[in-house]
Design a protein around this motif. Structure first.
Motif, PDB file in Angstrom:
ATOM      1  N   ALA A  20      45.739 120.946  31.022  1.00  0.00           N
ATOM      2  CA  ALA A  20      46.882 120.068  31.319  1.00  0.00           C
ATOM      3  C   ALA A  20      46.470 118.660  31.769  1.00  0.00           C
ATOM      4  CB  ALA A  20      47.808 120.721  32.336  1.00  0.00           C
ATOM      5  N   PRO A  21      45.514 118.503  32.675  1.00  0.00           N
ATOM      6  CA  PRO A  21      45.140 117.136  33.078  1.00  0.00           C
ATOM      7  C   PRO A  21      44.594 116.293  31.916  1.00  0.00           C
ATOM      8  CG  PRO A  21      44.284 118.730  34.652  1.00  0.00           C
ATOM      9  CD  PRO A  21      44.815 119.504  33.492  1.00  0.00           C
ATOM     10  N   TYR A  22      43.964 116.941  30.937  1.00  0.00           N
ATOM     11  CA  TYR A  22      43.481 116.216  29.769  1.00  0.00           C
ATOM     12  C   TYR A  22      44.654 115.697  28.939  1.00  0.00           C
ATOM     13  CZ  TYR A  22      38.688 117.742  30.660  1.00  0.00           C
ATOM     14  OH  TYR A  22      37.445 117.940  31.217  1.00  0.00           O
ATOM     15  N   VAL A  23      45.703 116.503  28.810  1.00  0.00           N
ATOM     16  CA  VAL A  23      46.893 116.082  28.060  1.00  0.00           C
ATOM     17  C   VAL A  23      47.650 115.008  28.824  1.00  0.00           C
ATOM     18  CG1 VAL A  23      49.099 116.846  27.083  1.00  0.00           C
ATOM     19  CG2 VAL A  23      47.094 118.338  26.922  1.00  0.00           C
ATOM     20  N   GLU A  24      47.828 115.219  30.107  1.00  0.00           N
ATOM     21  CA  GLU A  24      48.656 114.325  30.922  1.00  0.00           C
ATOM     22  C   GLU A  24      47.994 112.988  31.240  1.00  0.00           C
ATOM     23  OE1 GLU A  24      50.961 117.892  33.332  1.00  0.00           O
ATOM     24  OE2 GLU A  24      49.125 117.026  34.168  1.00  0.00           O
ATOM     25  N   ASN A  25      46.674 112.983  31.381  1.00  0.00           N
ATOM     26  CA  ASN A  25      45.992 111.797  31.904  1.00  0.00           C
ATOM     27  C   ASN A  25      44.964 111.159  30.978  1.00  0.00           C
ATOM     28  OD1 ASN A  25      47.364 112.236  34.414  1.00  0.00           O
ATOM     29  ND2 ASN A  25      45.850 113.811  34.873  1.00  0.00           N
ATOM     30  N   ILE A 121      36.255 113.915  17.881  1.00  0.00           N
ATOM     31  CA  ILE A 121      36.240 113.365  19.233  1.00  0.00           C
ATOM     32  C   ILE A 121      37.000 112.043  19.265  1.00  0.00           C
ATOM     33  CG2 ILE A 121      34.751 112.518  21.085  1.00  0.00           C
ATOM     34  CD1 ILE A 121      32.528 114.325  19.776  1.00  0.00           C
ATOM     35  N   VAL A 122      38.004 111.974  20.129  1.00  0.00           N
ATOM     36  CA  VAL A 122      38.728 110.714  20.318  1.00  0.00           C
ATOM     37  C   VAL A 122      37.766 109.714  20.941  1.00  0.00           C
ATOM     38  CG1 VAL A 122      40.684 109.603  21.433  1.00  0.00           C
ATOM     39  CG2 VAL A 122      40.920 111.925  20.531  1.00  0.00           C
ATOM     40  N   TYR A 123      37.808 108.525  20.415  1.00  0.00           N
ATOM     41  CA  TYR A 123      36.838 107.504  20.783  1.00  0.00           C
ATOM     42  C   TYR A 123      37.581 106.239  21.184  1.00  0.00           C
ATOM     43  CZ  TYR A 123      32.295 105.122  20.261  1.00  0.00           C
ATOM     44  OH  TYR A 123      31.123 104.446  20.471  1.00  0.00           O
ATOM     45  N   PRO A 124      37.140 105.591  22.249  1.00  0.00           N
ATOM     46  CA  PRO A 124      37.835 104.372  22.655  1.00  0.00           C
ATOM     47  C   PRO A 124      37.775 103.307  21.562  1.00  0.00           C
ATOM     48  CG  PRO A 124      35.847 104.702  23.960  1.00  0.00           C
ATOM     49  CD  PRO A 124      35.999 105.900  23.091  1.00  0.00           C
ATOM     50  N   ARG A 125      38.884 102.681  21.336  1.00  0.00           N
ATOM     51  CA  ARG A 125      38.961 101.648  20.313  1.00  0.00           C
ATOM     52  C   ARG A 125      37.879 100.603  20.557  1.00  0.00           C
ATOM     53  NH1 ARG A 125      43.974  97.821  18.867  1.00  0.00           N
ATOM     54  NH2 ARG A 125      43.431  97.474  16.707  1.00  0.00           N
ATOM     55  N   GLU A 131      40.808 103.553  30.499  1.00  0.00           N
ATOM     56  CA  GLU A 131      41.282 104.486  31.528  1.00  0.00           C
ATOM     57  C   GLU A 131      41.652 105.853  30.968  1.00  0.00           C
ATOM     58  OE1 GLU A 131      44.905 102.350  29.962  1.00  0.00           O
ATOM     59  OE2 GLU A 131      42.865 101.750  30.501  1.00  0.00           O
ATOM     60  N   ARG A 132      41.797 105.995  29.662  1.00  0.00           N
ATOM     61  CA  ARG A 132      42.222 107.262  29.050  1.00  0.00           C
ATOM     62  C   ARG A 132      41.130 107.969  28.249  1.00  0.00           C
ATOM     63  NH1 ARG A 132      47.315 108.536  31.126  1.00  0.00           N
ATOM     64  NH2 ARG A 132      48.594 106.686  31.138  1.00  0.00           N
ATOM     65  N   VAL A 133      40.094 107.233  27.832  1.00  0.00           N
ATOM     66  CA  VAL A 133      39.040 107.811  26.988  1.00  0.00           C
ATOM     67  C   VAL A 133      37.716 107.118  27.297  1.00  0.00           C
ATOM     68  CG1 VAL A 133      38.189 108.100  24.626  1.00  0.00           C
ATOM     69  CG2 VAL A 133      40.592 108.405  25.092  1.00  0.00           C
ATOM     70  N   THR A 134      36.667 107.917  27.418  1.00  0.00           N
ATOM     71  CA  THR A 134      35.319 107.383  27.563  1.00  0.00           C
ATOM     72  C   THR A 134      34.463 107.899  26.404  1.00  0.00           C
ATOM     73  OG1 THR A 134      34.442 109.248  28.820  1.00  0.00           O
ATOM     74  CG2 THR A 134      35.562 107.493  30.080  1.00  0.00           C
ATOM     75  N   LYS A 135      33.228 107.512  26.391  1.00  0.00           N
ATOM     76  CA  LYS A 135      32.298 108.004  25.384  1.00  0.00           C
ATOM     77  C   LYS A 135      31.538 109.246  25.882  1.00  0.00           C
ATOM     78  CE  LYS A 135      30.990 103.674  24.950  1.00  0.00           C
ATOM     79  NZ  LYS A 135      30.152 102.525  24.686  1.00  0.00           N
ATOM     80  N   ASP A 136      31.983 109.844  26.982  1.00  0.00           N
ATOM     81  CA  ASP A 136      31.294 111.014  27.551  1.00  0.00           C
ATOM     82  C   ASP A 136      31.163 112.157  26.558  1.00  0.00           C
ATOM     83  OD1 ASP A 136      30.987 109.655  29.925  1.00  0.00           O
ATOM     84  OD2 ASP A 136      32.486 110.827  31.024  1.00  0.00           O
ATOM     85  N   SER A 137      32.208 112.452  25.800  1.00  0.00           N
ATOM     86  CA  SER A 137      32.149 113.563  24.853  1.00  0.00           C
ATOM     87  C   SER A 137      31.137 113.297  23.744  1.00  0.00           C
ATOM     88  CB  SER A 137      33.536 113.846  24.257  1.00  0.00           C
ATOM     89  OG  SER A 137      33.498 115.025  23.484  1.00  0.00           O
ATOM     90  N   VAL A 138      31.079 112.064  23.280  1.00  0.00           N
ATOM     91  CA  VAL A 138      30.085 111.708  22.261  1.00  0.00           C
ATOM     92  C   VAL A 138      28.683 111.899  22.834  1.00  0.00           C
ATOM     93  CG1 VAL A 138      29.126 109.813  20.881  1.00  0.00           C
ATOM     94  CG2 VAL A 138      31.611 110.148  21.004  1.00  0.00           C
ATOM     95  N   ARG A 139      28.465 111.425  24.049  1.00  0.00           N
ATOM     96  CA  ARG A 139      27.140 111.574  24.673  1.00  0.00           C
ATOM     97  C   ARG A 139      26.792 113.054  24.865  1.00  0.00           C
ATOM     98  NH1 ARG A 139      28.604 106.381  27.161  1.00  0.00           N
ATOM     99  NH2 ARG A 139      29.884 107.407  28.740  1.00  0.00           N
ATOM    100  N   PHE A 140      27.763 113.869  25.296  1.00  0.00           N
ATOM    101  CA  PHE A 140      27.531 115.305  25.460  1.00  0.00           C
ATOM    102  C   PHE A 140      27.131 115.925  24.124  1.00  0.00           C
ATOM    103  CE2 PHE A 140      29.357 119.562  24.841  1.00  0.00           C
ATOM    104  CZ  PHE A 140      28.571 120.273  25.738  1.00  0.00           C
ATOM    105  N   HIS A 141      27.880 115.638  23.081  1.00  0.00           N
ATOM    106  CA  HIS A 141      27.574 116.228  21.773  1.00  0.00           C
ATOM    107  C   HIS A 141      26.209 115.773  21.255  1.00  0.00           C
ATOM    108  CE1 HIS A 141      31.769 117.502  21.861  1.00  0.00           C
ATOM    109  NE2 HIS A 141      31.412 118.381  20.934  1.00  0.00           N
ATOM    110  N   GLU A 142      25.852 114.522  21.506  1.00  0.00           N
ATOM    111  CA  GLU A 142      24.513 114.063  21.120  1.00  0.00           C
ATOM    112  C   GLU A 142      23.448 114.884  21.838  1.00  0.00           C
ATOM    113  OE1 GLU A 142      25.457 109.367  20.078  1.00  0.00           O
ATOM    114  OE2 GLU A 142      24.812 109.902  22.116  1.00  0.00           O
TER     115      GLU A 142
END
Length: 184
Positions: A20-25, A121-125, A131-142
Motif C-alpha cells: 500500500a505505501p508503494y501505491v499511495e506514496n 522498473i519505473v524510472y524517474p524522467r 519524490e515519487r521514484v528513485t533509481k534504487d530499484s535499478v541499482r538493486f537489479h544491477e
C-alpha cells in the motif's frame, strides 16, 4: 534470522501492508488505487497457480517483503521467460531482504526451467530521482546481475507526472534447443 516461505492467499492483508505505501506514496507500482485484500488474494491465487510467489519472514513469522514471477508474455514461445516483482517493507530496505528473496526466486525459477528473468522498473524522467521514484530499484537489479534491455520514455502517467520505464533482464540458464521445462 530471515527465511523465505511460499505465499498463500491468507497472506494478502499482510502483503498489502507492505504494498500500500508503494501505491499511495510512490509511482513504482503504476497503480492509482490500493487493491482490496480480496483483489490481492485473487492475484496471489492466479500467480501461484503457475509461478513462485515467496515472502521473507523472521522467526516470529513477521513478513518483511515478497517477490514473485509472472508470465512475461502469454504466447508459448515466451514460456521460458518471466517478469519478476519485489516489494520490501519500507522500514526494512537495505538489510538483505531483497537479495534473500531474489536469490530464492531465481533458484525456484531455474528449477522450473525458466531461462530469462525480466524486470519492468519505473524510472524517474530524465534519470533524475524525484519524490515519487528513485533509481534504487535499478541499482538493486544491477547488483543482482540484471542489465538494461530497454528504455521507454514518458510511458506512464501518475501523480500528475510522466515517468519512464526501464526493462532489465538476467539470463539464468543455457539457451539451447530441445529443453524440457516444468511450466504448469
Amino acid at each position: 534470522m530471515m527465511r523465505t516461505e511460499p505465499v498463500t492467499g491468507a497472506d494478502a492483508e499482510k502483503l498489502l501492508e507492505i504494498y500500500a505505501p508503494y501505491v499511495e506514496n510512490t509511482a513504482i507500482s503504476f497503480e492509482y488505487d490500493v487493491p482490496t485484500a480480496e483483489e490481492f488474494a485473487e492475484r496471489i491465487e492466479t500467480i501461484t497457480a503457475k509461478y513462485p510467489y515467496i515472502k521473507a519472514v523472521d522467526e516470529s513469522g513477521n513478513i518483511f517483503g515478497y517477490a514473485y514471477a509472472c508470465s512475461f508474455k502469454s504466447r508459448p514461445a515466451y514460456a521460458r521467460a518471466v517478469e519478476t516483482s519485489i516489494y520490501v517493507r519500507q522500514d526494512s530496505r537495505r538489510r538483505g531482504t531483497g537479495r534473500l528473496l531474489y536469490e530464492e526466486l531465481e533458484r525456484l525459477l531455474k528449477d522450473m526451467g525458466i531461462l530469462n528473468m525480466n524486470a519492468c522498473i519505473v524510472y524517474p524522467r530524465e534519470g533524475r530521482d524525484d519524490e515519487r521514484v528513485t533509481k534504487d530499484s535499478v541499482r538493486f537489479h544491477e547488483k543482482m546481475g540484471f542489465s538494461q534491455a530497454g528504455h521507454f520514455h514518458d510511458i506512464g502517467y501518475i501523480f500528475d507526472k510522466w515517468y519512464d520505464v526501464i526493462w532489465m533482464e538476467k539470463s539464468i540458464g543455457m539457451h539451447t534447443t530441445g529443453q524440457k521445462f516444468n511450466i504448469k
